[in-house]
Design a protein around this motif. Structure first.
Motif, PDB file in Angstrom:
ATOM      1  N   PHE A   1      13.760   4.719   6.216  1.00 19.89           N
ATOM      2  CA  PHE A   1      14.920   4.041   5.637  1.00 19.89           C
ATOM      3  C   PHE A   1      15.485   4.778   4.432  1.00 19.89           C
ATOM      4  O   PHE A   1      15.913   4.160   3.460  1.00 19.89           O
ATOM      5  CB  PHE A   1      14.549   2.604   5.268  1.00 19.89           C
ATOM      6  CG  PHE A   1      14.016   1.834   6.443  1.00 19.89           C
ATOM      7  CD1 PHE A   1      14.856   1.460   7.474  1.00 19.89           C
ATOM      8  CD2 PHE A   1      12.663   1.524   6.539  1.00 19.89           C
ATOM      9  CE1 PHE A   1      14.368   0.776   8.577  1.00 19.89           C
ATOM     10  CE2 PHE A   1      12.164   0.839   7.634  1.00 19.89           C
ATOM     11  CZ  PHE A   1      13.025   0.467   8.661  1.00 19.89           C
ATOM     12  N   ASP A   2      15.479   6.091   4.511  1.00 16.55           N
ATOM     13  CA  ASP A   2      16.130   6.910   3.497  1.00 16.55           C
ATOM     14  C   ASP A   2      17.634   6.620   3.528  1.00 16.55           C
ATOM     15  O   ASP A   2      18.237   6.510   4.594  1.00 16.55           O
ATOM     16  CB  ASP A   2      15.873   8.385   3.776  1.00 16.55           C
ATOM     17  CG  ASP A   2      16.476   9.290   2.721  1.00 16.55           C
ATOM     18  OD1 ASP A   2      17.618   9.731   2.946  1.00 16.55           O
ATOM     19  OD2 ASP A   2      15.829   9.533   1.694  1.00 16.55           O
TER      20      ASP A   2
ATOM     21  N   SER B   1       0.839  -1.205   0.000  1.00 11.24           N
ATOM     22  CA  SER B   1       0.000   0.000   0.000  1.00 11.24           C
ATOM     23  C   SER B   1       0.871   1.251   0.000  1.00 11.24           C
ATOM     24  O   SER B   1       1.957   1.281   0.604  1.00 11.24           O
ATOM     25  CB  SER B   1      -0.935   0.009   1.213  1.00 11.24           C
ATOM     26  OG  SER B   1      -0.218   0.260   2.397  1.00 11.24           O
ATOM     27  N   ASP B   2       0.394   2.286  -0.666  1.00  8.90           N
ATOM     28  CA  ASP B   2       1.150   3.535  -0.785  1.00  8.90           C
ATOM     29  C   ASP B   2       1.401   4.174   0.576  1.00  8.90           C
ATOM     30  O   ASP B   2       2.505   4.678   0.839  1.00  8.90           O
ATOM     31  CB  ASP B   2       0.393   4.516  -1.690  1.00  8.90           C
ATOM     32  CG  ASP B   2       0.350   4.056  -3.139  1.00  8.90           C
ATOM     33  OD1 ASP B   2       1.202   3.225  -3.506  1.00  8.90           O
ATOM     34  OD2 ASP B   2      -0.531   4.512  -3.885  1.00  8.90           O
TER      35      ASP B   2
ATOM     36  N   ALA C   1       6.499   8.462  11.829  1.00  5.79           N
ATOM     37  CA  ALA C   1       6.287   7.362  10.872  1.00  5.79           C
ATOM     38  C   ALA C   1       6.043   6.045  11.602  1.00  5.79           C
ATOM     39  O   ALA C   1       5.147   5.269  11.236  1.00  5.79           O
ATOM     40  CB  ALA C   1       7.489   7.243   9.946  1.00  5.79           C
ATOM     41  N   ILE C   2       6.836   5.790  12.644  1.00  4.29           N
ATOM     42  CA  ILE C   2       6.644   4.564  13.443  1.00  4.29           C
ATOM     43  C   ILE C   2       5.278   4.587  14.102  1.00  4.29           C
ATOM     44  O   ILE C   2       4.557   3.581  14.127  1.00  4.29           O
ATOM     45  CB  ILE C   2       7.762   4.431  14.501  1.00  4.29           C
ATOM     46  CG1 ILE C   2       9.108   4.170  13.817  1.00  4.29           C
ATOM     47  CG2 ILE C   2       7.446   3.295  15.476  1.00  4.29           C
ATOM     48  CD1 ILE C   2      10.301   4.254  14.764  1.00  4.29           C
ATOM     49  N   ALA C   3       4.884   5.752  14.640  1.00  4.99           N
ATOM     50  CA  ALA C   3       3.592   5.881  15.319  1.00  4.99           C
ATOM     51  C   ALA C   3       2.434   5.647  14.349  1.00  4.99           C
ATOM     52  O   ALA C   3       1.430   5.005  14.704  1.00  4.99           O
ATOM     53  CB  ALA C   3       3.473   7.261  15.956  1.00  4.99           C
ATOM     54  N   GLU C   4       2.556   6.153  13.129  1.00  4.07           N
ATOM     55  CA  GLU C   4       1.505   5.950  12.128  1.00  4.07           C
ATOM     56  C   GLU C   4       1.346   4.466  11.804  1.00  4.07           C
ATOM     57  O   GLU C   4       0.227   3.940  11.750  1.00  4.07           O
ATOM     58  CB  GLU C   4       1.837   6.741  10.858  1.00  4.07           C
ATOM     59  CG  GLU C   4       1.624   8.231  10.965  1.00  4.07           C
ATOM     60  CD  GLU C   4       0.160   8.625  11.010  1.00  4.07           C
ATOM     61  OE1 GLU C   4      -0.689   7.819  10.552  1.00  4.07           O
ATOM     62  OE2 GLU C   4      -0.147   9.724  11.502  1.00  4.07           O
ATOM     63  N   ILE C   5       2.468   3.791  11.585  1.00  8.56           N
ATOM     64  CA  ILE C   5       2.408   2.351  11.300  1.00  8.56           C
ATOM     65  C   ILE C   5       1.862   1.601  12.503  1.00  8.56           C
ATOM     66  O   ILE C   5       1.040   0.684  12.370  1.00  8.56           O
ATOM     67  CB  ILE C   5       3.810   1.824  10.906  1.00  8.56           C
ATOM     68  CG1 ILE C   5       4.241   2.433   9.563  1.00  8.56           C
ATOM     69  CG2 ILE C   5       3.812   0.293  10.823  1.00  8.56           C
ATOM     70  CD1 ILE C   5       5.673   2.119   9.166  1.00  8.56           C
TER      71      ILE C   5
ATOM     72  N   ARG D   1       5.082   4.897   2.127  1.00  9.32           N
ATOM     73  CA  ARG D   1       5.545   6.273   2.370  1.00  9.32           C
ATOM     74  C   ARG D   1       6.128   6.410   3.767  1.00  9.32           C
ATOM     75  O   ARG D   1       7.181   7.020   3.961  1.00  9.32           O
ATOM     76  CB  ARG D   1       4.391   7.267   2.184  1.00  9.32           C
ATOM     77  CG  ARG D   1       4.143   7.674   0.757  1.00  9.32           C
ATOM     78  CD  ARG D   1       3.508   9.052   0.660  1.00  9.32           C
ATOM     79  NE  ARG D   1       2.340   9.197   1.508  1.00  9.32           N
ATOM     80  CZ  ARG D   1       1.114   8.837   1.163  1.00  9.32           C
ATOM     81  NH1 ARG D   1       0.897   8.287  -0.021  1.00  9.32           N
ATOM     82  NH2 ARG D   1       0.108   9.018   1.985  1.00  9.32           N
ATOM     83  N   HIS D   2       5.442   5.829   4.733  1.00 13.86           N
ATOM     84  CA  HIS D   2       5.963   5.886   6.108  1.00 13.86           C
ATOM     85  C   HIS D   2       7.268   5.096   6.232  1.00 13.86           C
ATOM     86  O   HIS D   2       8.203   5.532   6.915  1.00 13.86           O
ATOM     87  CB  HIS D   2       4.920   5.328   7.087  1.00 13.86           C
ATOM     88  CG  HIS D   2       3.699   6.182   7.234  1.00 13.86           C
ATOM     89  ND1 HIS D   2       3.770   7.550   7.402  1.00 13.86           N
ATOM     90  CD2 HIS D   2       2.377   5.874   7.236  1.00 13.86           C
ATOM     91  CE1 HIS D   2       2.547   8.036   7.500  1.00 13.86           C
ATOM     92  NE2 HIS D   2       1.683   7.043   7.407  1.00 13.86           N
TER      93      HIS D   2
END
Length: 593
Positions: free
Chosen positions: A295-296, A284-285, A358-362, A289-290
């Motif tokens: 992991f940039d 999923s997009d 990002a971690i919180a969103e996931i 994205r998160h």
């Protein structure tokens, strides 16, 4: 396969695996004892026989074997601990299917009687919607989940993306179990980020090569002293210089120590969470994205957290007073570790909020994905266009708290600008129906499946007034509290494009005729705003609004059958309720006294 059966099967497999691992660990314990005895025996052999070479060779082999067994045992211990955590997750999920929500945080700290709808719809608290959904393992994830349930998006694309992410996570059962099994993480890292952001500048203690030169000279003077080439005064003088330099940098060092206090364990737990996210192959997009934020290539979060963990571990090592004196006297330990920390801040600190977000969103989406998996009969909602004439259309909708067979399904359509007036006797199902629509709407807007055969909706704002309370400490009467809530409602709808209104018994805190007149005024005024609403009432006089304004008002009812035993259908239908039960119930009660 039913979710509960799946969880029990997985639990059986993991328990068997844990037993095998525990058996291996017991064997390794015996091996450790044997190899330790071999080390003692080899030392005794050297002492008694004088055969040095054979004794030393036996000692080296025994020590190597002992260290090898220790390493393997440590790996097995971690695996057993991981298995135990996953088993606990599965046990909690099985408990969920037996209406035991105690293993999960209920979000009681988020209860807000003044919120637009969360207090009325039991979003937070014991056995609440949050209590049933929440599986978050990070403090920020819990905050994020609470925000998703209380700040509903009106953007269709946002809701579609959440739906796709939740569908995907619902299908990743084993990954979710492993993810939820991670140790819980607090908010220490976010506090560090806030402290760093408020700090005007981060000054490195003793920049440049000066510390390196002084430490090099100190070690050289120590070796020279041992060799008898220089006086011990030189070595002692350089040690004193190191202490002076360390004390001169005490302010920066102490600041670094304070802001990293209690962070070491949390940092290690974040690394485990990040490894799980890295291992997941999301489609999923939204999830990707998160994940990309974490992991940039230029600012990889795992690399940064691993580096920070090493620095924090170095801080932990200085806790012993003797080690503190020796390390700071010989190698200016605090200065070098603090320099490493300040360099870490310079490179990575600005990325901390984005990483934890990002971690919180996931984390929050994993909770919603677990909820979806646990309710396979639920359906994902259809999102209607903003221009749709229908605001809500449901088929066989049931309150999610009653989905285990205790609920009665209802179908209902609410058109744009319509206000549905729902009448019915006490306990006939009016309030439950209102909460059913409200909670289902909250789930649907968050992309989670709804307990219905069909649920279609337009993403609009939501406001309810169902559970107004007085406040003696603030000298607020019940009626005054109702007026304040109604004022809040009008201010809210005035500031929104379109609002779904859910009201239960307007103006309960006044006499019957005044209540009727006041309720009519409220609804007539409300009809002037861009709203659709559902209003439950016992005042049959309010139903006259359909005759006066048929373009805005629709009458619905929950009918009952009066007899020695009152029969409740709990089914909504068009029209006005004909039977009320208050006096009938009182007559029955008095007849039994």
């Amino acid at each position: 396969m039913e979710p509960e059966v799946y969880y029990k099967n997985e639990m059986s497999l993991l328990i068997s695996c844990r037993q095998r691992m525990t058996g291996k660990s017991n064997i390794l314990v015996a091996c450790k004892v044997i190899f330790f005895c071999c080390i003692i025996a080899s030392i005794c052999y050297i002492a008694w026989s004088g055969v040095i070479f054979a004794g030393i060779l036996l000692s080296i082999i025994s020590v190597m074997l002992y260290i090898g067994v220790l390493s393997v045992d440590a790996i097995i211990y971690k695996k057993v601990k991981c298995l135990q955590s996953q088993i606990q997750v599965l046990e909690n999920e099985v408990a969920f299917f037996h209406n035991d929500y105690s293993p999960f945080d209920d979000g009681a700290e988020f209860i807000d009687p003044h919120h637009q709808y969360s207090y009325d719809l039991d979003i937070f608290g014991t056995s609440s919607l949050f209590n049933r959904i929440n599986r978050t393992i990070t403090y920020k994830g819990k905050i994020t989940l609470s925000q998703k349930l209380t700040n509903l998006p009106t953007d269709m694309d946002v809701i579609y993306e959440r739906q796709e992410a939740i569908k995907e996570l619902a299908g990743l059962s084993q990954w979710r179990i492993k993810f939820i099994a991670n140790e819980h993480v607090g908010d220490e890292l976010d506090r560090l980020s806030e402290v760093i952001a408020k700090r005007e500048r981060n000054v490195f203690p003793l920049k440049g090569i000066i510390p390196h030169v002084i430490v090099g000279l100190t070690i050289m003077s120590l070796l020279a002293w041992i060799a008898g080439l220089v006086s011990p005064i030189v070595f002692c003088s350089l040690i004193i210089v190191q202490y002076i330099l360390s004390f001169s940098s005490a302010r920066q060092i102490n600041w670094a120590m304070q802001v990293t206090n209690n962070l070491y364990k949390e940092c290690g737990r974040y690394i485990c969470i990040l490894r799980d996210i890295e291992a997941a192959e999301f489609k999923s997009d939204l999830l990707n994205r998160h994940k990309q934020k974490l992991f940039d290539e230029s600012t990889g979060s795992i690399k940064a957290f691993a580096r920070l963990s090493k620095i924090l571990n170095l801080y932990e090592q200085r806790g012993n007073a003797l080690m503190y004196i020796l390390l700071n006297g010989l190698v200016m330990y605090d200065i070098f570790v603090s320099r490493m920390f300040f360099k870490w801040i310079e490179r990575y600190a600005e990325h901390i909020p984005a990483w934890t977000d990002a971690i919180a969103e996931i984390d929050a989406l994993v909770s919603l994905g677990t909820y979806a998996f646990n309710h396979p009969a639920n359906q994902y909602a259809e999102i209607l266009a903003d221009s749709s004439d229908t605001i809500i259309e449901t088929v066989d909708v049931i309150h999610p708290f009653l989905a285990n067979g205790a609920g009665v399904a209802n179908s209902f359509v609410l058109k744009r600008n319509d206000i549905a007036i729902v009448t019915g006797a006490n306990m006939a199902g009016k309030s439950t129906f209102l909460r059913t629509i409200g909670v289902s709407f909250v789930l649907a807007v968050n992309g989670a499946p709804v307990c219905a055969s069909k649920f279609s909706f337009v993403p609009v704002s939501l406001f309810s007034s169902m559970r107004t309370t007085d406040n003696l400490s603030k000298d607020t009467s019940y009626f005054q509290a109702e007026l304040s809530r109604l004022k809040q409602m009008f201010e809210y709808v005035e500031s929104r494009d379109f609002t779904l209104i859910i009201l239960d018994e307007i103006l309960k805190g006044t006499n019957s005729q005044d209540k009727l007149n006041g309720s009519m005024l409220v609804l007539e005024e409300l009809s002037k705003y861009p709203v659709s609403g559902i209003v439950a009432t016992h005042d049959l006089g309010i139903t006259k609004l359909e005759e006066e304004h048929p373009e805005r008002f629709r009458n619905y009812c929950f009918e009952i059958e009066l007899s020695d035993e009152i029969r409740y259908s709990y089914k909504i239908g068009r029209g006005v309720a004909r039977n009320m039960n208050a006096s009938h119930l009182i007559e029955i009660m008095l007849g039994k006294i």
